[in-house]
Design an enzyme around this catalytic site. Structure first.
Site, PDB file in Angstrom:
ATOM      1  N   GLU A   1       0.814  -1.217   0.000  1.00 38.37           N
ATOM      2  CA  GLU A   1       0.000   0.000   0.000  1.00 38.37           C
ATOM      3  C   GLU A   1       0.848   1.268   0.000  1.00 38.37           C
ATOM      4  O   GLU A   1       0.447   2.304  -0.533  1.00 38.37           O
ATOM      5  CB  GLU A   1      -0.957  -0.001   1.199  1.00 38.37           C
ATOM      6  CG  GLU A   1      -0.360   0.371   2.550  1.00 38.37           C
ATOM      7  CD  GLU A   1       0.630  -0.651   3.088  1.00 38.37           C
ATOM      8  OE1 GLU A   1       1.547  -0.251   3.823  1.00 38.37           O
ATOM      9  OE2 GLU A   1       0.478  -1.846   2.774  1.00 38.37           O
ATOM     10  N   ASP A   2       2.057   1.180   0.573  1.00 38.13           N
ATOM     11  CA  ASP A   2       2.911   2.367   0.650  1.00 38.13           C
ATOM     12  C   ASP A   2       3.306   2.866  -0.742  1.00 38.13           C
ATOM     13  O   ASP A   2       3.302   4.072  -1.000  1.00 38.13           O
ATOM     14  CB  ASP A   2       4.146   2.097   1.507  1.00 38.13           C
ATOM     15  CG  ASP A   2       4.854   0.796   1.142  1.00 38.13           C
ATOM     16  OD1 ASP A   2       4.397   0.094   0.204  1.00 38.13           O
ATOM     17  OD2 ASP A   2       5.851   0.456   1.796  1.00 38.13           O
ATOM     18  N   TYR A   3       3.635   1.945  -1.633  1.00 40.42           N
ATOM     19  CA  TYR A   3       4.015   2.327  -2.999  1.00 40.42           C
ATOM     20  C   TYR A   3       2.863   3.039  -3.704  1.00 40.42           C
ATOM     21  O   TYR A   3       3.062   4.074  -4.363  1.00 40.42           O
ATOM     22  CB  TYR A   3       4.435   1.089  -3.794  1.00 40.42           C
ATOM     23  CG  TYR A   3       4.617   1.344  -5.273  1.00 40.42           C
ATOM     24  CD1 TYR A   3       5.792   1.897  -5.768  1.00 40.42           C
ATOM     25  CD2 TYR A   3       3.596   1.043  -6.179  1.00 40.42           C
ATOM     26  CE1 TYR A   3       5.948   2.144  -7.127  1.00 40.42           C
ATOM     27  CE2 TYR A   3       3.745   1.288  -7.533  1.00 40.42           C
ATOM     28  CZ  TYR A   3       4.922   1.833  -8.003  1.00 40.42           C
ATOM     29  OH  TYR A   3       5.067   2.080  -9.350  1.00 40.42           O
TER      30      TYR A   3
END
Length: 394
Positions: A235-237
């Site tokens: 999710e961070d990307y």
């Protein structure tokens, strides 16, 4: 024969280009580390005018360092912030740790959320949803449970959040701990990882890990909120991509995102590297080519062959000299990221460096072999593009 000669000539030229690209990355990351990391920057806004921050803390399980790591957030020196502790299960031992800290620091604006909210396959997003929905400040700080901070860490990050910046992130590193597994992690996060991470960010490639990220809530809401990223494991990307797609810039904090997990081993490190490689391969298929040739031993072989083909230099002599130079520059990089004396000897560094470099091909091939990953409490099958589906036991 002419076609073969042309192909070999092309491969040799590629080796030369690879040499210059990789050493440009070495120099760029070392210079940036020396100029930017672990430096006290002047405040860009008065302390009392710093924007409010809502800290989202996803918690799962307990290790020997959890309470100490969490306590550093309760002791932050910052004018306006709230701590939103998110635990998925009522019987999770992390609940008792949270309640203990809530009782110890009654003056800190902190709340505990238990149960999460199922909005997708990503367990971290599901866990954070209740906290995100009640966050009252304009800035959201998502920070993993294994991170510890200094009293001025949030001030440093907030000062980087200037008018055109939408995301501030910390370079992942590892705290001093005992044992060879800790040394191995520290060597990786002080050499190979920052070389790629810093080079990408300095040259305009958005490369962010979600261990410690300060983001504008308004921008996340424009992208659909946390729920929009629940279909991804990484999710961070995709959060970073959504922020960049809306024209916002990124900034790197001067302080590292200090990992301080109390549970670590060589096998856990290896499994983590394989999981990360699987995610990169599925999100960015070019990784299949770029990743292996950016590692020391493979790159040295390719460049050594190119030097032999063009200049008739001895391949093995060049290979050994190139690896030695890489080894030395990695040590310089490590010392820069550490920002002080290392907790282990040069011999420990040499052994850890060699083992880490020797792992790279196995890690990469393992990632290619099996597209499923185990993370937190579930198993997931990755799809091209970064989405995933949960594998349910029948």
């Amino acid at each position: 024969m002419a076609v073969l000669d042309l192909a070999l000539q092309g491969l040799a030229i590629f080796g030369c280009i690879l040499f210059f690209v990789l050493w440009f990355m070495h120099f760029l990351s070392i210079v940036y580390t020396r100029l930017h990391l672990n430096k006290k920057v002047s405040d860009k806004q008065p302390y009392s005018k710093l924007p409010g921050v809502s800290l989202l803390k996803p918690l799962k399980g307990v290790d020997s360092n959890l309470i100490n790591n969490l306590e550093t957030f309760f002791e932050l020196d910052y004018p306006k912030f709230e701590i939103l502790l998110c635990v998925q299960d009522l019987d999770d031992p992390a609940v008792d740790v949270c309640k203990k800290l809530l009782g110890k620091y009654p003056s800190v604006d902190a709340k505990l959320f238990i149960g999460g909210k199922k909005v997708g396959i990503n367990p971290k997003i599901n866990n954070l949803m209740p906290g995100y929905e009640v966050a009252k400040y304009d800035l959201i700080w998502i920070c993993d449970s294994g991170i510890k901070v200094k009293p001025d860490t949030l001030t440093d990050m907030a000062n980087q959040m200037t008018e055109k910046v939408g995301l501030v992130h910390g370079l992942p590193y590892v705290a001093d701990r005992q044992g060879f597994a800790a040394t191995l992690e520290q060597v990786y996060f002080g050499t190979s990882h920052p070389r790629s991470y810093i080079s990408a960010n300095v040259t305009g490639i958005k490369c962010v890990t979600g261990m410690s990220c300060l983001m504008r809530k308004e921008v996340l809401d424009q992208a659909g909120g946390l729920i929009a990223f629940a279909q991804y494991i990484a999710e961070d990307y995709f959060m970073a991509k959504a922020i960049a797609d809306r024209g916002w810039k990124f900034s790197m904090a001067t302080q590292v995102a200090m990992q301080n997990s109390g549970c670590y081993s060589i096998s856990q490190f290896q499994s983590r590297m394989i999981r990360w490689a699987k995610l990169r391969i599925n999100m960015l298929p070019a990784t299949i080519i770029c990743e292996p040739i950016s590692e020391c031993f493979v790159a040295s072989l390719i460049i050594g062959w190119a030097a032999h083909h063009i200049f008739r230099w001895d391949i093995m002599v060049f290979f050994m000299c190139h690896c030695l130079a890489w080894f030395i520059f990695d040590y310089i990089q490590l010392r820069g990221v550490q920002g002080g004396p290392l907790n282990f000897s040069k011999l420990d560094y040499a052994v850890a460096w060699f083992i880490r470099e020797s792992m790279t091909i196995y890690i990469f091939l393992s990632a290619l072999w099996d597209p499923t990953i185990s993370w937190r409490t579930g198993r997931y099958r990755l799809r091209c593009g970064g989405t995933a589906e949960e594998i349910l036991d029948v």
